[in-house]
Design an enzyme around this catalytic site. Structure first.
Site, PDB file in Angstrom:
ATOM      1  N   SER A   1     -10.937   5.318   0.539  1.00 49.02           N
ATOM      2  CA  SER A   1     -10.304   5.288   1.853  1.00 49.02           C
ATOM      3  C   SER A   1     -10.947   6.367   2.714  1.00 49.02           C
ATOM      4  O   SER A   1     -11.330   7.430   2.200  1.00 49.02           O
ATOM      5  CB  SER A   1      -8.801   5.548   1.685  1.00 49.02           C
ATOM      6  OG  SER A   1      -8.162   5.580   2.936  1.00 49.02           O
ATOM      7  N   ASN A   2     -11.076   6.081   3.986  1.00 46.97           N
ATOM      8  CA  ASN A   2     -11.631   7.045   4.953  1.00 46.97           C
ATOM      9  C   ASN A   2     -13.064   7.466   4.625  1.00 46.97           C
ATOM     10  O   ASN A   2     -13.470   8.584   4.945  1.00 46.97           O
ATOM     11  CB  ASN A   2     -10.737   8.296   5.039  1.00 46.97           C
ATOM     12  CG  ASN A   2      -9.348   7.958   5.559  1.00 46.97           C
ATOM     13  OD1 ASN A   2      -9.209   7.469   6.674  1.00 46.97           O
ATOM     14  ND2 ASN A   2      -8.321   8.203   4.764  1.00 46.97           N
TER      15      ASN A   2
ATOM     16  N   PRO B   1      -2.644  -0.533  11.875  1.00 45.43           N
ATOM     17  CA  PRO B   1      -3.171  -1.630  12.703  1.00 45.43           C
ATOM     18  C   PRO B   1      -2.494  -1.748  14.063  1.00 45.43           C
ATOM     19  O   PRO B   1      -3.054  -2.374  14.961  1.00 45.43           O
ATOM     20  CB  PRO B   1      -2.919  -2.882  11.853  1.00 45.43           C
ATOM     21  CG  PRO B   1      -1.792  -2.497  10.953  1.00 45.43           C
ATOM     22  CD  PRO B   1      -1.977  -1.035  10.658  1.00 45.43           C
TER      23      PRO B   1
ATOM     24  N   ASP C   1       0.837  -1.194   0.000  1.00 48.58           N
ATOM     25  CA  ASP C   1       0.000   0.000   0.000  1.00 48.58           C
ATOM     26  C   ASP C   1       0.872   1.243   0.000  1.00 48.58           C
ATOM     27  O   ASP C   1       1.722   1.417   0.867  1.00 48.58           O
ATOM     28  CB  ASP C   1      -0.877   0.018   1.258  1.00 48.58           C
ATOM     29  CG  ASP C   1      -1.711   1.290   1.329  1.00 48.58           C
ATOM     30  OD1 ASP C   1      -2.697   1.369   0.569  1.00 48.58           O
ATOM     31  OD2 ASP C   1      -1.357   2.203   2.089  1.00 48.58           O
TER      32      ASP C   1
ATOM     33  N   TYR D   1       2.514  10.163   0.141  1.00 48.34           N
ATOM     34  CA  TYR D   1       3.609   9.778   1.029  1.00 48.34           C
ATOM     35  C   TYR D   1       4.941  10.280   0.492  1.00 48.34           C
ATOM     36  O   TYR D   1       5.358   9.906  -0.615  1.00 48.34           O
ATOM     37  CB  TYR D   1       3.641   8.250   1.240  1.00 48.34           C
ATOM     38  CG  TYR D   1       2.346   7.662   1.792  1.00 48.34           C
ATOM     39  CD1 TYR D   1       1.408   8.464   2.452  1.00 48.34           C
ATOM     40  CD2 TYR D   1       2.046   6.327   1.636  1.00 48.34           C
ATOM     41  CE1 TYR D   1       0.229   7.940   2.944  1.00 48.34           C
ATOM     42  CE2 TYR D   1       0.858   5.785   2.139  1.00 48.34           C
ATOM     43  CZ  TYR D   1      -0.043   6.608   2.782  1.00 48.34           C
ATOM     44  OH  TYR D   1      -1.221   6.086   3.266  1.00 48.34           O
TER      45      TYR D   1
ATOM     46  N   ASN E   1       5.896  -9.372  12.000  1.00 50.66           N
ATOM     47  CA  ASN E   1       4.524  -9.109  11.560  1.00 50.66           C
ATOM     48  C   ASN E   1       3.977 -10.289  10.754  1.00 50.66           C
ATOM     49  O   ASN E   1       2.832 -10.705  10.929  1.00 50.66           O
ATOM     50  CB  ASN E   1       4.453  -7.804  10.767  1.00 50.66           C
ATOM     51  CG  ASN E   1       4.792  -6.607  11.637  1.00 50.66           C
ATOM     52  OD1 ASN E   1       4.867  -6.734  12.861  1.00 50.66           O
ATOM     53  ND2 ASN E   1       5.002  -5.454  11.025  1.00 50.66           N
TER      54      ASN E   1
HETATM   55  N1  LIG Z   1      -5.562   5.710   3.963  1.00 51.22           N
HETATM   56  C1  LIG Z   1      -5.062   6.448   4.918  1.00 51.22           C
HETATM   57  O1  LIG Z   1      -5.533   7.565   5.187  1.00 51.22           O
HETATM   58  C2  LIG Z   1      -3.909   5.910   5.711  1.00 51.22           C
HETATM   59  C3  LIG Z   1      -3.556   6.520   6.921  1.00 51.22           C
HETATM   60  C4  LIG Z   1      -2.508   5.959   7.650  1.00 51.22           C
HETATM   61  C5  LIG Z   1      -1.838   4.840   7.171  1.00 51.22           C
HETATM   62  N2  LIG Z   1      -2.181   4.296   5.973  1.00 51.22           N
HETATM   63  C6  LIG Z   1      -1.467   3.115   5.432  1.00 51.22           C
HETATM   64  O2  LIG Z   1      -1.415   2.111   6.432  1.00 51.22           O
HETATM   65  C7  LIG Z   1      -0.060   1.765   6.685  1.00 51.22           C
HETATM   66  C8  LIG Z   1       0.139   1.355   8.143  1.00 51.22           C
HETATM   67  O3  LIG Z   1      -0.207   2.393   9.026  1.00 51.22           O
HETATM   68  P1  LIG Z   1       0.882   3.307   9.783  1.00 51.22           P
HETATM   69  O4  LIG Z   1       2.167   3.307   9.037  1.00 51.22           O
HETATM   70  O5  LIG Z   1       0.196   4.607  10.010  1.00 51.22           O
HETATM   71  O6  LIG Z   1       1.015   2.634  11.205  1.00 51.22           O
HETATM   72  P2  LIG Z   1       1.269   1.160  11.778  1.00 51.22           P
HETATM   73  O7  LIG Z   1       1.478   0.188  10.693  1.00 51.22           O
HETATM   74  O8  LIG Z   1       0.213   0.920  12.780  1.00 51.22           O
HETATM   75  O9  LIG Z   1       2.628   1.379  12.591  1.00 51.22           O
HETATM   76  C9  LIG Z   1       3.858   1.637  11.971  1.00 51.22           C
HETATM   77  C10 LIG Z   1       4.912   1.839  13.066  1.00 51.22           C
HETATM   78  O10 LIG Z   1       4.999   0.654  13.858  1.00 51.22           O
HETATM   79  C11 LIG Z   1       6.334   0.172  13.857  1.00 51.22           C
HETATM   80  N3  LIG Z   1       6.291  -1.302  13.773  1.00 51.22           N
HETATM   81  C12 LIG Z   1       5.893  -2.074  12.749  1.00 51.22           C
HETATM   82  N4  LIG Z   1       5.965  -3.385  13.056  1.00 51.22           N
HETATM   83  C13 LIG Z   1       6.432  -3.443  14.327  1.00 51.22           C
HETATM   84  C14 LIG Z   1       6.730  -4.503  15.207  1.00 51.22           C
HETATM   85  N5  LIG Z   1       6.559  -5.781  14.843  1.00 51.22           N
HETATM   86  N6  LIG Z   1       7.188  -4.198  16.446  1.00 51.22           N
HETATM   87  C15 LIG Z   1       7.363  -2.919  16.844  1.00 51.22           C
HETATM   88  N7  LIG Z   1       7.086  -1.865  16.045  1.00 51.22           N
HETATM   89  C16 LIG Z   1       6.624  -2.125  14.798  1.00 51.22           C
HETATM   90  C17 LIG Z   1       7.002   0.754  12.640  1.00 51.22           C
HETATM   91  O11 LIG Z   1       8.384   0.897  12.908  1.00 51.22           O
HETATM   92  P3  LIG Z   1       9.525   0.638  11.807  1.00 51.22           P
HETATM   93  O12 LIG Z   1       9.135   1.418  10.591  1.00 51.22           O
HETATM   94  O13 LIG Z   1      10.737   1.124  12.482  1.00 51.22           O
HETATM   95  O14 LIG Z   1       9.590  -0.844  11.526  1.00 51.22           O
HETATM   96  C18 LIG Z   1       6.290   2.102  12.525  1.00 51.22           C
HETATM   97  O15 LIG Z   1       6.899   3.039  13.378  1.00 51.22           O
HETATM   98  C19 LIG Z   1       0.692   3.046   6.296  1.00 51.22           C
HETATM   99  O16 LIG Z   1       2.074   2.842   6.180  1.00 51.22           O
HETATM  100  C20 LIG Z   1      -0.025   3.402   5.041  1.00 51.22           C
HETATM  101  O17 LIG Z   1       0.400   2.592   3.966  1.00 51.22           O
HETATM  102  C21 LIG Z   1      -3.227   4.799   5.273  1.00 51.22           C
END
Ligand SMILES: NC(=O)c1ccc[n+]([C@@H]2O[C@H](COP(=O)([O-])OP(=O)(O)OC[C@H]3O[C@@H](n4cnc5c(N)ncnc54)[C@H](OP(=O)(O)O)[C@@H]3O)[C@@H](O)[C@H]2O)c1
Length: 287
Positions: free
Chosen positions: A150-151, A203, A58, A63, A255
């Protein structure tokens, strides 16, 4: 659990309304592509994820102002067909013509001929009907395989479904994790009824969930990590895809291994106590 390299089960697939079968666990890319110094580690992390079966990636034009798409392009070079590629158009670009231009630019940055699933990132001022028309044009041109949103909250989805071709929406990507359960009240069941897959973003709440005591208590019982329990929890139900973002190889592997974890009734009850399910309709939250 087989957390340290033993053979793992294949990632279960979810079949979208259009027949595409996609893995329920993919990879996010928000914050990738921001720094040249980090790019090669991000590319390696995404490639490791693909090797482990997390082939749904994704990204979005938003970004790093296109930088994340360039990182993804490099990560999938030479193995484009192994990947299910998702990108998004920004609301201010989502006019009839602007959507076409934005998609062309994303295709160039990704260095691919087609984006598998192209999403409206969130609803802006352009009418949904204009965006849908543009998305359908992109499908007809072969520049995208399918489209989604989305959203979009419950009412927005109803409005979309009433439009000509609106029912061709495949996915609604929304904020969903233990600390953001609002969609369970109406949006999640409504999407399930219409066969719209829910793609859970953030997530693990961008890492903010990781110190939670209840989550850690469940994790300890399973010899797992808090991140793995949070992911297994979002994937406990059909119709949901989770797209955690990880930029280290260790996080990627961890993960992926969340799928080896089966949460028990007791685990789920404890998590329900710590993170109460919604009792009334709530506005969709977004990050
Ligand atoms: N449509 C939208 O409006 C929208 C909004 C937000 C996000 N998104 C999408 O959803 C994806 C995921 O959401 P997100 O990036 O906001 O947050 P997330 O996946 O909930 O969290 C990412 C963070 O968690 C850390 N992490 C990942 N796996 C881990 C593990 N096993 N143990 C400890 N820490 C871990 C990562 O660190 P490291 O990077 O250091 O591994 C990063 O800092 C985004 O990247 C994006 O593609 C979409």
């Amino acid at each position: 659990m087989t957390m340290h390299g033993a053979v793992m089960q294949a990632i279960p697939r979810l079949t979208l309304n259009n027949g595409s079968a996609v893995p329920v666990l993919g990879q996010g890319t928000w914050n990738m592509g921001e720094s040249a110094a980090q790019a090669s580690a991000e590319i390696r992390a995404l490639q490791h994820g693909i090797d482990l079966g997390m082939t749904l990636i994704d990204t979005a034009e938003m970004y790093a102002d296109g930088g994340a798409e360039k990182v993804v392009g490099k990560a999938i070079a030479g193995r484009r067909d192994a990947v299910y590629l998702v990108s998004k158009v920004l609301p201010h670009n989502a006019s009839r013509q602007g959507t076409l231009r934005a998609c062309e630019a994303s295709l160039r940055r990704l260095a691919v001929e087609q984006i598998d699933l192209y999403l409206l990132h969130w609803r802006g001022t352009h009418p949904l009907s204009a965006t849908v028309e543009a998305l359908e044009t992109l499908v007809a041109q072969g520049k995208i395989g399918a489209w989604g949103v989305s959203n979009l909250d419950h009412e927005d989805i109803q409005e979309l479904l009433a439009l000509e071709h609106g029912a061709r929406v495949q996915v609604n990507q929304v904020l969903y994790n233990l600390s953001r359960r609002g969609i369970e009240f109406d949006l999640l069941p409504a999407c399930a009824r219409d066969g719209i897959a829910v793609m859970a973003y953030s997530p693990i709440e961008q890492g903010r969930l990781l110190k939670d005591p209840a989550l850690n208590a469940v994790a300890r019982r399973h010899g797992a990590t808090a991140a793995q329990v949070a992911l297994a929890w979002t994937l406990r139900q059909p119709g949901v895809i989770a797209i955690p973002k990880a930029s280290t190889l260790a996080h990627v592997a961890q993960n992926r291994a969340c799928l080896e974890l089966t949460l028990s009734t007791t685990d789920l009850q404890e998590l329900d106590t710590a993170f109460q399910p919604p009792r009334r309709a709530q506005r969709l939250e977004m990050l």
